[in-house]
Structure formats: C-alpha cells, structure tokens
Scaffold this motif. Structure first.
Motif, PDB file in Angstrom:
ATOM      1  N   ALA A 279      39.902 -36.058  37.170  1.00 35.47           N
ATOM      2  CA  ALA A 279      40.378 -34.568  37.172  1.00 35.47           C
ATOM      3  C   ALA A 279      40.650 -33.964  38.640  1.00 35.47           C
ATOM      4  O   ALA A 279      41.461 -33.024  38.827  1.00 35.47           O
ATOM      5  CB  ALA A 279      39.558 -33.526  36.351  1.00 35.47           C
ATOM      6  N   THR A 280      39.833 -34.492  39.385  1.00 37.62           N
ATOM      7  CA  THR A 280      39.951 -34.086  40.854  1.00 37.62           C
ATOM      8  C   THR A 280      40.986 -34.646  41.769  1.00 37.62           C
ATOM      9  O   THR A 280      41.285 -34.479  43.007  1.00 37.62           O
ATOM     10  CB  THR A 280      38.691 -33.830  41.696  1.00 37.62           C
ATOM     11  N   GLY A 281      41.723 -35.592  40.982  1.00 37.37           N
ATOM     12  CA  GLY A 281      42.684 -36.301  41.723  1.00 37.37           C
ATOM     13  C   GLY A 281      44.017 -36.088  42.015  1.00 37.37           C
ATOM     14  O   GLY A 281      44.873 -36.727  42.494  1.00 37.37           O
ATOM     15  N   GLY A 282      44.271 -34.709  41.617  1.00 42.33           N
ATOM     16  CA  GLY A 282      45.639 -34.220  41.430  1.00 42.33           C
ATOM     17  C   GLY A 282      46.814 -34.832  40.436  1.00 42.33           C
ATOM     18  O   GLY A 282      47.875 -35.341  40.809  1.00 42.33           O
ATOM     19  N   LEU A 283      46.281 -35.272  39.539  1.00 40.69           N
ATOM     20  CA  LEU A 283      47.086 -36.066  38.373  1.00 40.69           C
ATOM     21  C   LEU A 283      47.748 -34.800  37.776  1.00 40.69           C
ATOM     22  O   LEU A 283      47.721 -33.696  37.662  1.00 40.69           O
ATOM     23  CB  LEU A 283      46.203 -36.789  37.201  1.00 40.69           C
ATOM     24  N   THR A 284      49.048 -35.480  37.174  1.00 38.38           N
ATOM     25  CA  THR A 284      50.121 -34.497  36.411  1.00 38.38           C
ATOM     26  C   THR A 284      49.563 -33.896  35.178  1.00 38.38           C
ATOM     27  O   THR A 284      49.573 -32.879  34.956  1.00 38.38           O
ATOM     28  CB  THR A 284      51.276 -34.970  36.442  1.00 38.38           C
ATOM     29  N   ARG A 285      49.066 -35.118  34.338  1.00 38.00           N
ATOM     30  CA  ARG A 285      48.682 -34.791  33.129  1.00 38.00           C
ATOM     31  C   ARG A 285      47.324 -35.257  32.815  1.00 38.00           C
ATOM     32  O   ARG A 285      47.094 -36.275  32.748  1.00 38.00           O
ATOM     33  CB  ARG A 285      49.562 -35.487  31.894  1.00 38.00           C
ATOM     34  N   TRP A 286      46.288 -34.457  32.603  1.00 37.47           N
ATOM     35  CA  TRP A 286      44.960 -34.877  32.455  1.00 37.47           C
ATOM     36  C   TRP A 286      44.295 -33.508  31.640  1.00 37.47           C
ATOM     37  O   TRP A 286      44.498 -32.375  31.477  1.00 37.47           O
ATOM     38  CB  TRP A 286      44.551 -34.838  34.114  1.00 37.47           C
ATOM     39  N   VAL A 287      42.912 -34.123  30.981  1.00 41.40           N
ATOM     40  CA  VAL A 287      42.340 -33.205  30.497  1.00 41.40           C
ATOM     41  C   VAL A 287      40.703 -33.854  30.609  1.00 41.40           C
ATOM     42  O   VAL A 287      40.513 -34.902  30.472  1.00 41.40           O
ATOM     43  CB  VAL A 287      42.538 -32.894  28.910  1.00 41.40           C
ATOM     44  N   HIS A 288      39.790 -32.945  30.867  1.00 35.58           N
ATOM     45  CA  HIS A 288      38.286 -33.200  30.990  1.00 35.58           C
ATOM     46  C   HIS A 288      37.713 -32.370  30.058  1.00 35.58           C
ATOM     47  O   HIS A 288      37.690 -31.355  29.837  1.00 35.58           O
ATOM     48  CB  HIS A 288      37.880 -32.922  32.510  1.00 35.58           C
ATOM     49  N   VAL A 289      36.990 -33.454  29.201  1.00 36.39           N
ATOM     50  CA  VAL A 289      36.257 -32.698  28.071  1.00 36.39           C
ATOM     51  C   VAL A 289      34.801 -32.697  28.162  1.00 36.39           C
ATOM     52  O   VAL A 289      34.315 -33.941  28.593  1.00 36.39           O
ATOM     53  CB  VAL A 289      36.641 -33.614  26.601  1.00 36.39           C
ATOM     54  N   ARG A 290      34.184 -31.916  27.730  1.00 37.86           N
ATOM     55  CA  ARG A 290      32.613 -31.779  27.482  1.00 37.86           C
ATOM     56  C   ARG A 290      32.242 -31.337  26.401  1.00 37.86           C
ATOM     57  O   ARG A 290      32.450 -30.095  25.820  1.00 37.86           O
ATOM     58  CB  ARG A 290      32.020 -31.160  28.742  1.00 37.86           C
ATOM     59  N   THR A 291      31.138 -31.839  25.946  1.00 38.12           N
ATOM     60  CA  THR A 291      30.493 -31.697  24.643  1.00 38.12           C
ATOM     61  C   THR A 291      29.073 -31.100  24.922  1.00 38.12           C
ATOM     62  O   THR A 291      28.714 -31.372  26.079  1.00 38.12           O
ATOM     63  CB  THR A 291      30.555 -32.592  23.660  1.00 38.12           C
ATOM     64  N   VAL A 292      28.195 -30.764  23.822  1.00 36.07           N
ATOM     65  CA  VAL A 292      26.722 -30.252  24.303  1.00 36.07           C
ATOM     66  C   VAL A 292      25.806 -31.006  23.198  1.00 36.07           C
ATOM     67  O   VAL A 292      24.658 -30.819  23.199  1.00 36.07           O
ATOM     68  CB  VAL A 292      26.570 -28.715  24.133  1.00 36.07           C
ATOM     69  N   SER A 293      26.364 -31.730  22.162  1.00 32.83           N
ATOM     70  CA  SER A 293      25.677 -32.348  21.206  1.00 32.83           C
ATOM     71  C   SER A 293      24.638 -33.353  21.920  1.00 32.83           C
ATOM     72  O   SER A 293      23.306 -33.391  21.078  1.00 32.83           O
ATOM     73  CB  SER A 293      26.342 -33.263  20.177  1.00 32.83           C
ATOM     74  N   LYS A 294      24.620 -33.896  22.806  1.00 30.09           N
ATOM     75  CA  LYS A 294      23.705 -34.890  23.332  1.00 30.09           C
ATOM     76  C   LYS A 294      22.620 -34.062  23.903  1.00 30.09           C
ATOM     77  O   LYS A 294      21.416 -34.588  24.053  1.00 30.09           O
ATOM     78  CB  LYS A 294      24.361 -35.796  24.437  1.00 30.09           C
ATOM     79  N   PHE A 295      22.552 -32.967  24.391  1.00 29.04           N
ATOM     80  CA  PHE A 295      21.481 -32.259  25.100  1.00 29.04           C
ATOM     81  C   PHE A 295      21.121 -30.915  24.445  1.00 29.04           C
ATOM     82  O   PHE A 295      20.076 -30.323  24.675  1.00 29.04           O
ATOM     83  CB  PHE A 295      21.928 -32.094  26.329  1.00 29.04           C
ATOM     84  N   LEU A 296      21.856 -30.463  23.479  1.00 33.84           N
ATOM     85  CA  LEU A 296      21.807 -29.162  22.843  1.00 33.84           C
ATOM     86  C   LEU A 296      21.579 -29.231  21.276  1.00 33.84           C
ATOM     87  O   LEU A 296      20.879 -28.371  20.693  1.00 33.84           O
ATOM     88  CB  LEU A 296      22.698 -27.965  23.056  1.00 33.84           C
TER      89      LEU A 296
END
Length: 447
Positions: A279-296
């Motif tokens: 996501a930090t690479g200047g892409l045109t179409r992107w999405v960065h997803v995070r969940t909390v199920s593994k630690f919350l």
C-alpha cells in the motif's frame, strides 16, 4: 459397465427436471444434502439428456450455470465433477478426534486473549447509523494504528471481518469467470470464497518472503483482475515481505493500474515481523485490510481497511445497500481493547510467545534434517511426499495436524502445523514423532 454406473448417477442422486433451471437446482440440492460430495462425477451431458428426455443443450445450460456459481468444475476428459469446495456446501475442517492434541485449527492461544472488556457505560442514542457508520474515536485510532506502519490513511472503512470485506470488493469489482491471483499454498477460506463467487483462481507460488515475483508476473500476464495476498504471517507458509521483495512486487503492480491489490494483514500485531506494505508503493487500486481476531478474540468480527478513494466508494456503497454499517457496540468494544494498556501488554506478550513457539518447532525439525517454513505468524508449513500418511501417522502419536490439500492449488504437498499453543518443550516430542512418521511414510511410499 462404466456407462451403466455413470448413467445411474442421475437416479441415485436425484438429478431431475426438464429445464436447465430445474436440473441445476436438483444438482445443487444433492450437493447441499451430501448425496453428491466433492469430486463426485455428474453424468455426461448426452447421457443425462437421454435419461431426462431433454435436449443436450438444456443439460449443457444447467451445467454452465452450476460452473458459474462454483458448484461444479469441468476437468476436460475427466468430465464435470462437484467442486472440491462447492459454493453451496462450504468446506469445513475435519473434526478433531477425541484425545488428540489439536495443531490443525490455526487459532490463537486462548490464554493470550483478553478475558474481559474494559468497562465503560454504553449510552443508547437515537441517530442514523447509516449516516455515521464509523464511530469517530475508533476511526481516529485506526488511522493512528495503520499510519504507524506507513499505510496511507486518507480513506478508511470498516467491515465484518476480512472475508466479508474481500467478498464485497470482489463481487463489486469482478464478474463470474474473471481471474484472481491467489497465493499457493494459501488460506483455504479465501480459496473457497473465490470459487463461491464464480471467479477463477490463478495460483501464485510463495516462498519465505511471500509472493514470488516470477509467479506474480506470470499471473498478471494471464490477465488477472485482482491480486489477494498477505504481507506477513502468510497462511499457511508463514512468509513475510522483505523490503526488497515488496519493491519487486510493487514494480510489477505499478504497470497494472486496473488490477485491484488486496493486502490481508490478518495477524498484524502478533505476526512477529515488520510490515512492508504494498500500500505504500503508490499503486492505483489497492486495499490494506486488518482484523483483530488473532489477538483480541475470534468473536470480534471486525476489520479495518485503508484504500484508494475509488475502492472506498465501491465498498461502502455496497455495504450501505446490505448490512448498512458495522455494529457501533462492536466498534466500541474494539476501541476499548485497542486503547487499553493492559490489553496492549497482553498482545506484546502474545507476539513474543508465538514467535518463540514457532521458532522452537522449526529449530527442532531442522536439527533432525526436516525443513519447516514459518518466518512469521502462527503456523509452520512442512513439505512432505504423502500428506495423508503423515497426518494419520502423527495421529497415532497423539497429534492432529492439517493436510495441505485444503490450502493448495498446484503447490507441492505439505502439512500445516499450528504452533500458537505449542510450548517449546512440546516441540521436542513433536519433532521427534514427525521424523519417525516421515520415515515410515517414505518407506511405505517407496514400496
């Protein structure tokens, strides 16, 4: 005799109907009820047409609809068979036999999850949740959380978990038959999801640094419309992007501005590796997803995502028309946990424990001449020649691990061992048992 067996499949499994819609519905019903299991062969088109007294075109149209919906697949001369994970009968892991140590589930250690929510009074309010789908303080916390890793946070949104968000995006962006680049081996629920949406999974090989550039290049040349990947804690292989690997992948993806890049950072805080995000690479179409199920906690079905403005509009537009918003009560619970000092200390302890347990098993296997892969996350992937022999062999020693077939498209065989709850002392016995079983399976395999 062969044609007699195939011919009677229609009667045996209740395939009926005189229209394409009715025939497809009867096949779907048989799959749902379990009469037709994964891999079961359907009658050849002409044979079924003769039995049902309809035209071959009618049966062909029924099979086409079933393929489009991910219920069946066609294997050339192998005919039409029920998909390994049919969209109407989601594949579930085998039930853990009684008395066995479960190392197959991929779940976090419940002892390292918060045991309660930080107390705070919830005051009911009358407001339009559709007009304000995200609580302001959780949205601000998410921007800080993602921003610390350099992820652009101009546009953020929430969903009911990573699979929910990815399913919504793929259904909005793509059409049945479109190709999606998928990690191989990869997360089986994502592989099943792509099939269920009627999309075509194009395997992209992975190594200890995640997606291999040569494999991604081939997938892009094949015309994929989206790429789904994990920057760290790759499941099941455990790979994580290095700075160099990220740069190589970004160089390839910048040349494909119409391809949607979905980055699933599912383990994030307990991955045990730094984030090198696409996501930090200047892409045109992107999405960065995070969940909390593994630690919350697995029951916190919530995900945060940062993305480009077009992706945000398309996702939130579809969300508005369906569930509308993520529960504000759930958002408040997530906010309290993310900002609680005690919970943060517990998460730090979990991250250290998971790394120690994963590394301990890999080291014990290595001393015995066995290679395990797991640079990050909660799993170790071990290549083997015969998955079933190893799984069943370890079962006799009291261990239950996951056969790699659930995670593979075209990758070589292996088994996945979940190490989240495996103490380092236990790793010694497991590694010893593994080597014993591996020797027995290879002796049997070789005759």
């Amino acid at each position: 005799m062969y044609w007699y067996i195939i011919f009677n499949v229609a009667t045996q499994y209740g395939i009926s109907g005189t229209t394409a819609k009715a025939i497809a519905a009867s096949v779907e019903r048989a799959v749902v009820e379990g009469a037709l299991g994964p891999g079961a062969a359907l009658p050849p088109v002409r044979r079924l047409a003769d039995e049902l007294s309809v035209s071959p075109g009618t049966v062909g149209a029924a099979y086409k609809e079933l393929r489009r919906r991910g219920i069946v697949v066609t294997r050339g001369r192998g005919g039409t068979v029920v998909a390994s994970a049919p969209a109407v009968a989601s594949r579930r892991p085998p039930k853990v036999p009684a008395g066995l140590r479960d190392l197959a589930g991929g779940h976090p250690d419940h002892r390292l999850l918060p045991g309660h929510l930080p107390s705070e009074r919830v005051i009911p309010v009358a407001r339009s949740h559709r007009a304000t789908p995200r609580t302001a303080r959780l949205e601000e916390t998410v921007r800080e959380w993602l921003g610390r890793d350099g992820v652009p946070v101009d546009h953020v949104t929430f969903a009911h978990g990573a699979l929910d968000l990815i399913a919504r995006l793929l259904s909005v962006e793509l059409r049945p038959g479109d190709a999606v680049a998928m990690e191989d081996p990869g997360y089986h629920h994502l592989l099943d999801l792509v099939t269920a949406l009627g999309l075509r999974a194009v395997p992209v090989a992975v190594d200890d640094q995640g997606l291999r550039p040569d494999a991604l290049r081939a997938a892009l040349r094949a015309g994929v419309r989206a790429v789904v990947c994990s920057p760290r804690a790759q499941n099941p292989y455990g790979g994580c992007f290095s700075a160099e690997r990220r740069a190589q992948l970004v160089d390839l993806l910048r040349g494909e501005p119409d391809v949607l890049v979905v980055e699933n950072d599912h383990a994030s805080a307990v991955a045990g590796a730094p984030l090198h995000s696409l996501a930090t690479g200047g892409l045109t179409r992107w999405v960065h997803v995070r969940t909390v199920s593994k630690f919350l906690g697995p029951d916190l079905r919530w995900a945060a995502a940062a993305c480009d403005p077009v992706t945000l509009a398309r996702h939130d537009g579809r969300l508005l028309l369906t569930s509308g918003w993520v529960s504000h009560l759930l958002q408040e619970a997530v906010y309290r946990l993310l900002t609680d000092d005690g919970t943060s200390a517990l998460v730090d302890r979990a991250r250290q424990a998971y790394a120690q347990r994963r590394d301990a098993l890999i080291a014990e296997l290595r001393t015995r001449g066995v290679t395990g892969h797991g640079n990050s996350g909660m799993n170790v992937w071990v290549p083997v020649r015969d998955e079933s022999a190893v799984v069943n062999g370890l079962r006799t020693h009291g261990w239950w691990v996951a056969a790699g077939a659930r995670f593979r498209l075209s990758a070589a065989p292996g088994v996945r061992i979940s190490t989240a709850g495996l103490e380092p002392a236990e790793a010694v016995r497991l590694a010893s048992d593994f080597v014993t079983v591996l020797g027995e399976s290879e002796a049997t395999y070789g005759g």
